[in-house]
Design a protein around this motif. Structure first.
Motif, PDB file in Angstrom:
ATOM      1  N   VAL A 158      -7.977 -21.102 -14.374  1.00  0.00           N
ATOM      2  CA  VAL A 158      -7.547 -20.493 -15.631  1.00  0.00           C
ATOM      3  C   VAL A 158      -6.027 -20.423 -15.641  1.00  0.00           C
ATOM      4  CG1 VAL A 158      -7.634 -18.440 -17.101  1.00  0.00           C
ATOM      5  CG2 VAL A 158      -9.640 -19.079 -15.764  1.00  0.00           C
ATOM      6  N   LEU A 164      -5.734 -28.326 -18.482  1.00  0.00           N
ATOM      7  CA  LEU A 164      -6.335 -27.594 -17.365  1.00  0.00           C
ATOM      8  C   LEU A 164      -7.539 -28.354 -16.815  1.00  0.00           C
ATOM      9  CD1 LEU A 164      -6.318 -25.065 -15.611  1.00  0.00           C
ATOM     10  CD2 LEU A 164      -7.815 -23.980 -17.301  1.00  0.00           C
ATOM     11  N   GLU A 189      -8.988 -27.247 -13.571  1.00  0.00           N
ATOM     12  CA  GLU A 189      -9.801 -26.291 -12.814  1.00  0.00           C
ATOM     13  C   GLU A 189      -9.108 -24.938 -12.830  1.00  0.00           C
ATOM     14  OE1 GLU A 189     -10.366 -25.712  -8.090  1.00  0.00           O
ATOM     15  OE2 GLU A 189     -11.143 -27.614  -8.857  1.00  0.00           O
ATOM     16  N   ILE A 213      -4.943 -18.490 -23.498  1.00  0.00           N
ATOM     17  CA  ILE A 213      -5.652 -18.690 -22.237  1.00  0.00           C
ATOM     18  C   ILE A 213      -6.442 -19.993 -22.325  1.00  0.00           C
ATOM     19  CG2 ILE A 213      -7.323 -17.758 -20.612  1.00  0.00           C
ATOM     20  CD1 ILE A 213      -4.832 -16.083 -20.816  1.00  0.00           C
ATOM     21  N   LEU A 214      -6.260 -20.869 -21.335  1.00  0.00           N
ATOM     22  CA  LEU A 214      -6.988 -22.137 -21.306  1.00  0.00           C
ATOM     23  C   LEU A 214      -8.149 -22.056 -20.322  1.00  0.00           C
ATOM     24  CD1 LEU A 214      -4.185 -24.887 -21.271  1.00  0.00           C
ATOM     25  CD2 LEU A 214      -5.394 -23.906 -23.227  1.00  0.00           C
ATOM     26  N   ALA A 215      -9.240 -22.697 -20.703  1.00  0.00           N
ATOM     27  CA  ALA A 215     -10.380 -22.888 -19.817  1.00  0.00           C
ATOM     28  C   ALA A 215     -10.394 -24.340 -19.357  1.00  0.00           C
ATOM     29  CB  ALA A 215     -11.682 -22.545 -20.553  1.00  0.00           C
ATOM     30  N   PRO A 216     -11.087 -24.657 -18.256  1.00  0.00           N
ATOM     31  CA  PRO A 216     -11.137 -26.051 -17.782  1.00  0.00           C
ATOM     32  C   PRO A 216     -11.607 -26.997 -18.877  1.00  0.00           C
ATOM     33  CG  PRO A 216     -12.014 -24.595 -16.116  1.00  0.00           C
ATOM     34  CD  PRO A 216     -11.789 -23.748 -17.328  1.00  0.00           C
ATOM     35  N   LYS A 265      -2.531 -19.200 -18.288  1.00  0.00           N
ATOM     36  CA  LYS A 265      -2.030 -18.591 -19.506  1.00  0.00           C
ATOM     37  C   LYS A 265      -0.754 -19.310 -19.912  1.00  0.00           C
ATOM     38  CE  LYS A 265      -0.497 -14.277 -21.653  1.00  0.00           C
ATOM     39  NZ  LYS A 265      -0.244 -12.830 -21.473  1.00  0.00           N
ATOM     40  N   THR A 268      -4.987 -22.949  -9.258  1.00  0.00           N
ATOM     41  CA  THR A 268      -5.710 -23.812 -10.180  1.00  0.00           C
ATOM     42  C   THR A 268      -5.111 -25.209 -10.180  1.00  0.00           C
ATOM     43  OG1 THR A 268      -6.525 -23.921 -12.451  1.00  0.00           O
ATOM     44  CG2 THR A 268      -4.255 -23.257 -12.170  1.00  0.00           C
ATOM     45  N   GLN A 307      -9.665 -27.865 -21.394  1.00  0.00           N
ATOM     46  CA  GLN A 307      -8.882 -27.607 -22.601  1.00  0.00           C
ATOM     47  C   GLN A 307      -7.426 -28.012 -22.386  1.00  0.00           C
ATOM     48  OE1 GLN A 307      -9.547 -23.401 -23.486  1.00  0.00           O
ATOM     49  NE2 GLN A 307     -11.096 -23.951 -25.009  1.00  0.00           N
TER      50      GLN A 307
END
Length: 400
Positions: free
Chosen positions: A283, A279, A281, A299-302, A285, A262, A304
């Protein structure tokens, strides 16, 4: 277009053009590309492709691209008039918008049309006894045997002799040979000083950009290990090579970040009293090193960003322009106070900052290239009113 072109380079030329801060030679190079696109009937599409090629920047909206398109069509280069390039003193410090593109467009159009500032009406009160150049690509590499090598932008023959698994150490980039496998667990450490940046490509192909005043510790080889673990102090941007069987872990003083493959940024400067993980691109943790409360792992998403401060970990929407500005060689400030801004300036220009009393409690918005001398950066703040600076040696005094 038949001609091959570097989208990233042309995009930077467009930014300089919009902000009216482009040297004459660069102006001609940019206009050559645009003229060829115009002759092919592809100018509007060409500009949008160039701008949107940069993943971490928000793409042009339809309105923004039309404004830029009309600005270029009205350029004297296309109308046949004599071209004069002038650099105004005040360019990009008027209300930041949703993206860097809109910021530069808004700043230039409002300043040019409203007459908000005139060069001849302003007399600087800054005291600049000596100017200070911006930082460069430089770092110090400590090899497993304890030997230290100074890395610069030029070829380093002594380094190549001391480390057989290093394929390249030049042009601001350190590259490890993927084919070389070391049998023992040996660690290297690369450190950037204040006023330095550097890029490294690890043995697994992971690319890391190290910001100034930062330190990365990593093994010479990940072969035979369950995890690819590195340790970070400071700030770095990671493009992790995908390997599902061997997760990549970035360890800092307060947290661990685990990924498979990522793109993300970690800012972990001790003087900022917080750790930010952004983040771009994939995922990731994020796990705190201390405590076992329900927020221990997130957990981060793009798009965030996690913020760890005073033992508390939370997630918020990320401002990618701000998070990635340093990697793109820019300062970008959004609603930021002067002490926070001056800490960034201190690290990049390798200067000490002191304050006299009664400094105004103001917040600033804007962007500027990191390739400017420090006097140009400071003058933009002075133009906003209420603050002045004195530069002596490598010390900047902030004054009301």
């Amino acid at each position: 277009m038949a001609k091959n072109f570097d989208k990233s380079k042309i995009r930077q030329l467009l930014i300089a053009y919009i902000s009216n801060d482009i040297p004459y030679a660069d102006y001609n190079e940019l206009m050559d590309y645009l003229q060829e696109a115009k002759n092919d009937g592809e100018l509007h599409v060409f500009m949008k492709q160039v701008w949107n090629a940069q993943q971490v920047m928000k793409p042009f909206s339809e309105l923004e691209s039309k404004v830029l398109y009309q600005q270029i069509l009205s350029d004297k280069r296309f109308t046949g008039s004599t071209v004069k390039i002038k650099t105004p003193a005040y360019k990009m410090w008027y209300g930041i918008a949703a993206s860097l593109a809109l910021l530069t467009l808004t700043a230039v159009l409002m300043l040019n049309n409203s007459g908000f500032y005139k060069e001849k009406e302003f007399v600087s009160k800054n005291i600049i006894k000596n100017d200070i150049k911006p930082g460069t690509s430089k770092a110090i590499l400590t090899l497993g045997d304890g030997s230290r090598v100074v890395l610069t932008g030029s070829e380093n023959d002594s380094l190549m002799k001391n480390a057989a698994n290093i394929a390249k150490a030049s042009e601001g980039q350190l590259v490890y040979d993927h084919s070389v496998k070391t049998g023992q667990l040996t660690y290297n450490t690369i450190e950037t000083p204040r006023g330095g940046k550097y890029q490294i490509i690890l043995p697994d192909g992971t690319k890391i950009w190290l910001n100034n005043s930062s330190r990365l510790r990593y093994p010479e080889s990940f072969s035979g290990r369950k995890k690819r673990e590195v340790e970070l102090r400071g700030e770095a941007y990671f493009e992790v090579a995908h390997n599902r069987k061997q997760p990549f872990v970035v360890k800092t003083a307060q947290q661990d970040v685990q990924v498979l493959g990522t793109h993300f940024n970690i800012s972990n400067y001790a003087e900022e009293n917080e750790t930010r993980t952004t983040l771009i691109e994939g995922v990731v943790k994020v796990t705190k090193n201390q405590g076992r409360d329900p927020q221990n792992g997130l957990i981060l998403a793009p798009g965030q960003q996690s913020v760890l401060t005073e033992g508390a970990l939370h997630v918020q929407p990320a401002d990618l322009e701000v998070a990635m500005a340093w990697k793109n060689d820019y300062f970008v400030f959004k609603n930021e106070d002067l002490p926070s801004i001056m800490r960034k300036i201190s690290r990049w220009y390798d200067v000490d900052v002191i304050y006299s009393k009664n400094i105004p409690d103001k917040r600033y918005e804007g962007s500027v290239s990191q390739f400017k001398d420090v006097s140009e950066i400071l003058r933009k703040f002075e133009l906003t009113g209420g603050v002045h600076f004195k530069v002596e040696g490598r010390r900047i005094t902030v004054m009301p």
